[in-house]
Design a protein around this motif. Sequence first.
Motif, PDB file in Angstrom:
ATOM      1  N   GLU A 154      99.268 -44.740 -15.821  1.00 37.84           N
ATOM      2  CA  GLU A 154     100.113 -45.238 -14.899  1.00 37.84           C
ATOM      3  C   GLU A 154      99.356 -45.443 -13.559  1.00 37.84           C
ATOM      4  O   GLU A 154      98.374 -44.716 -13.241  1.00 37.84           O
ATOM      5  N   PRO A 155      99.423 -46.468 -12.813  1.00 34.20           N
ATOM      6  CA  PRO A 155      98.521 -46.789 -11.674  1.00 34.20           C
ATOM      7  C   PRO A 155      98.735 -45.659 -10.544  1.00 34.20           C
ATOM      8  O   PRO A 155      99.886 -45.334 -10.233  1.00 34.20           O
ATOM      9  N   ARG A 156      97.823 -45.278  -9.691  1.00 33.27           N
ATOM     10  CA  ARG A 156      97.931 -44.640  -8.767  1.00 33.27           C
ATOM     11  C   ARG A 156      97.245 -44.969  -7.358  1.00 33.27           C
ATOM     12  O   ARG A 156      97.384 -44.583  -6.149  1.00 33.27           O
ATOM     13  N   MET A 157      96.157 -45.992  -7.590  1.00 30.64           N
ATOM     14  CA  MET A 157      95.355 -46.477  -6.523  1.00 30.64           C
ATOM     15  C   MET A 157      95.115 -47.910  -6.844  1.00 30.64           C
ATOM     16  O   MET A 157      95.721 -48.593  -7.479  1.00 30.64           O
ATOM     17  N   LEU A 158      94.553 -48.554  -5.384  1.00 32.56           N
ATOM     18  CA  LEU A 158      94.237 -50.058  -5.674  1.00 32.56           C
ATOM     19  C   LEU A 158      92.766 -50.070  -5.916  1.00 32.56           C
ATOM     20  O   LEU A 158      92.111 -49.208  -6.376  1.00 32.56           O
ATOM     21  N   THR A 159      91.887 -51.078  -5.503  1.00 31.49           N
ATOM     22  CA  THR A 159      90.644 -51.338  -6.230  1.00 31.49           C
ATOM     23  C   THR A 159      89.540 -50.784  -5.152  1.00 31.49           C
ATOM     24  O   THR A 159      88.455 -50.675  -5.673  1.00 31.49           O
ATOM     25  N   ASN A 160      89.796 -50.016  -4.271  1.00 27.07           N
ATOM     26  CA  ASN A 160      88.918 -49.023  -3.539  1.00 27.07           C
ATOM     27  C   ASN A 160      87.283 -49.242  -3.604  1.00 27.07           C
ATOM     28  O   ASN A 160      86.651 -48.898  -4.118  1.00 27.07           O
ATOM     29  N   PRO A 161      86.923 -50.423  -2.843  1.00 26.14           N
ATOM     30  CA  PRO A 161      85.492 -50.779  -2.899  1.00 26.14           C
ATOM     31  C   PRO A 161      84.359 -49.856  -2.165  1.00 26.14           C
ATOM     32  O   PRO A 161      84.826 -49.033  -1.378  1.00 26.14           O
ATOM     33  N   TYR A 162      83.367 -49.698  -2.867  1.00 22.61           N
ATOM     34  CA  TYR A 162      81.979 -49.146  -2.131  1.00 22.61           C
ATOM     35  C   TYR A 162      80.958 -50.078  -1.829  1.00 22.61           C
ATOM     36  O   TYR A 162      80.762 -51.000  -2.761  1.00 22.61           O
ATOM     37  N   CYS A 163      80.350 -49.881  -0.898  1.00 15.14           N
ATOM     38  CA  CYS A 163      78.931 -50.822  -0.623  1.00 15.14           C
ATOM     39  C   CYS A 163      78.034 -49.764  -0.108  1.00 15.14           C
ATOM     40  O   CYS A 163      77.872 -48.788   0.850  1.00 15.14           O
ATOM     41  N   CYS A 164      76.833 -50.097  -0.483  1.00 18.33           N
ATOM     42  CA  CYS A 164      75.584 -49.488   0.290  1.00 18.33           C
ATOM     43  C   CYS A 164      74.424 -50.590   0.297  1.00 18.33           C
ATOM     44  O   CYS A 164      74.263 -51.496  -0.780  1.00 18.33           O
ATOM     45  N   THR A 165      73.887 -50.563   1.543  1.00 19.19           N
ATOM     46  CA  THR A 165      72.931 -51.761   1.647  1.00 19.19           C
ATOM     47  C   THR A 165      71.632 -50.998   2.161  1.00 19.19           C
ATOM     48  O   THR A 165      71.611 -50.130   3.078  1.00 19.19           O
ATOM     49  N   VAL A 166      70.529 -51.651   1.862  1.00 15.48           N
ATOM     50  CA  VAL A 166      69.035 -51.112   2.138  1.00 15.48           C
ATOM     51  C   VAL A 166      68.278 -52.207   2.681  1.00 15.48           C
ATOM     52  O   VAL A 166      68.374 -53.248   2.098  1.00 15.48           O
ATOM     53  N   PRO A 167      68.034 -52.432   4.118  1.00 14.93           N
ATOM     54  CA  PRO A 167      67.251 -53.553   4.633  1.00 14.93           C
ATOM     55  C   PRO A 167      65.846 -53.833   4.177  1.00 14.93           C
ATOM     56  O   PRO A 167      65.312 -52.807   3.856  1.00 14.93           O
ATOM     57  N   ARG A 168      65.633 -55.155   4.121  1.00 16.80           N
ATOM     58  CA  ARG A 168      64.313 -55.466   3.948  1.00 16.80           C
ATOM     59  C   ARG A 168      63.739 -56.560   5.034  1.00 16.80           C
ATOM     60  O   ARG A 168      64.627 -57.231   5.468  1.00 16.80           O
ATOM     61  N   ALA A 169      62.634 -56.178   5.434  1.00 15.52           N
ATOM     62  CA  ALA A 169      61.996 -57.123   6.379  1.00 15.52           C
ATOM     63  C   ALA A 169      62.039 -58.629   6.149  1.00 15.52           C
ATOM     64  O   ALA A 169      62.224 -59.376   7.243  1.00 15.52           O
ATOM     65  N   ASP A 170      61.887 -58.977   4.819  1.00 14.47           N
ATOM     66  CA  ASP A 170      62.129 -60.233   4.727  1.00 14.47           C
ATOM     67  C   ASP A 170      63.499 -61.058   4.484  1.00 14.47           C
ATOM     68  O   ASP A 170      63.603 -62.107   4.262  1.00 14.47           O
ATOM     69  N   GLY A 171      64.506 -60.035   4.855  1.00 15.21           N
ATOM     70  CA  GLY A 171      65.907 -60.576   4.596  1.00 15.21           C
ATOM     71  C   GLY A 171      66.455 -60.545   3.383  1.00 15.21           C
ATOM     72  O   GLY A 171      67.632 -60.562   3.303  1.00 15.21           O
ATOM     73  N   ASP A 172      65.591 -60.365   2.285  1.00 17.27           N
ATOM     74  CA  ASP A 172      66.298 -60.148   0.973  1.00 17.27           C
ATOM     75  C   ASP A 172      66.835 -58.701   0.635  1.00 17.27           C
ATOM     76  O   ASP A 172      66.199 -57.836  -0.115  1.00 17.27           O
ATOM     77  N   HIS A 173      68.066 -58.433   1.494  1.00 14.45           N
ATOM     78  CA  HIS A 173      68.305 -56.950   1.318  1.00 14.45           C
ATOM     79  C   HIS A 173      68.710 -56.546  -0.061  1.00 14.45           C
ATOM     80  O   HIS A 173      69.192 -57.610  -0.694  1.00 14.45           O
ATOM     81  N   ILE A 174      68.659 -55.288  -0.297  1.00 15.44           N
ATOM     82  CA  ILE A 174      69.463 -54.621  -1.313  1.00 15.44           C
ATOM     83  C   ILE A 174      70.807 -54.444  -1.229  1.00 15.44           C
ATOM     84  O   ILE A 174      71.221 -53.487  -0.138  1.00 15.44           O
TER      85      ILE A 174
END
Length: 355
Positions: A154-174
């Motif tokens: 039975e459903p109890r939640m919705l899609t609940n996203p997670y994000c983590c970013t790591v910067p890179r000097a050249d702009g091609d971030h993780i």
Amino acid sequence: MLFRSDRLTRMLTALLERSGTEHDRALVCAEHLVLANLKGHDSHGVGMAPSYVRWIAAGKLHPNARPKVLQDRGAVMVVDGQFGLGQPVARETIELAIARVRETGIACVALRNSCHIGRIGTYGEQCADAGLVSMHYVNVVGAGPAVAPFGGREPRMLTNPYCCTVPRADGDHIVLDFATSAVAIGKLRVAHMKGEPAPPNVLIDADGAPTTDTGAFFTANPSVYLLPFGLHKGGGMQVMCELLGGALAGQWTMQPGSDREFGAAVNNMLSIIIDPDAFGGREAYEAEAAAMIDYIRGTPPAHGTDRTRLPGDPERETRARRLRDGVPIDDGSWRDILRAAESVGLSEAELTAIA
């Protein structure tokens, strides 16, 4: 149908303006949605705009509301989105957080009561462009649950996203950015608009049996529910986003009761933002990160793949291709956009002339 991204942006800006949104806020939202399409996340792209128009008309979404700081304790801030248009509200909240991190080295900012804020990776990229590491825990409320917990039927939640970013000097971030459900609801919406089935192992019916029937998901009384991704791992992340994004940051979780049936998608987000200079120093961090990334990329590709990819690589590849070839919009989503435009007095001829 293929559209140039700048033309899509002009159309969506006009659509939101006609719905009562100030130009600058409409433009931020339109650019966010089109960027999601450019990066291959059609689920969070222009197909969301008709929902925004409907929520504005219903008085659920207040398009020109500004974020309001409720608490300010230095490195900890609580911000209320006042049910505003999510993309400008979240962007302005992250701007506040970035300014604070410059002073404190680390900041934890809670955004509550914002209407749908879109692709969370955009806010991670906003932090990474400022040279900052960030983590974002988000819950989704305002409508009935649609995702079953691990082991449940039975459903109890919705899609609940997670994000983590790591910067890179050249702009091609993780950029690691995902829904904790097996797929985002928007991806199911796109499949449904195309008349396509869901991927396998994504949906279950009321008996807990697997199904691919997207039609039974998009009804007034759904009998089909999403699963979390990755079994107990995704199910665990799903719960953590509900408790951190919802209970801690928003103090609004997915529980039964009429007060939870708001009638529009509402996001609460807990963001933790870190300045590498507050730790071992940016130069040392960037050197070590670059070496590790090169080491990972040096892995020989597995059978059936052309190269090793890191989080953020697929989005960069898709963006380059769609900037060159155009952004594909399926017929169902385009018809939905046209209906939304007609509801605010914009004919198809007027909308396309704007572009």
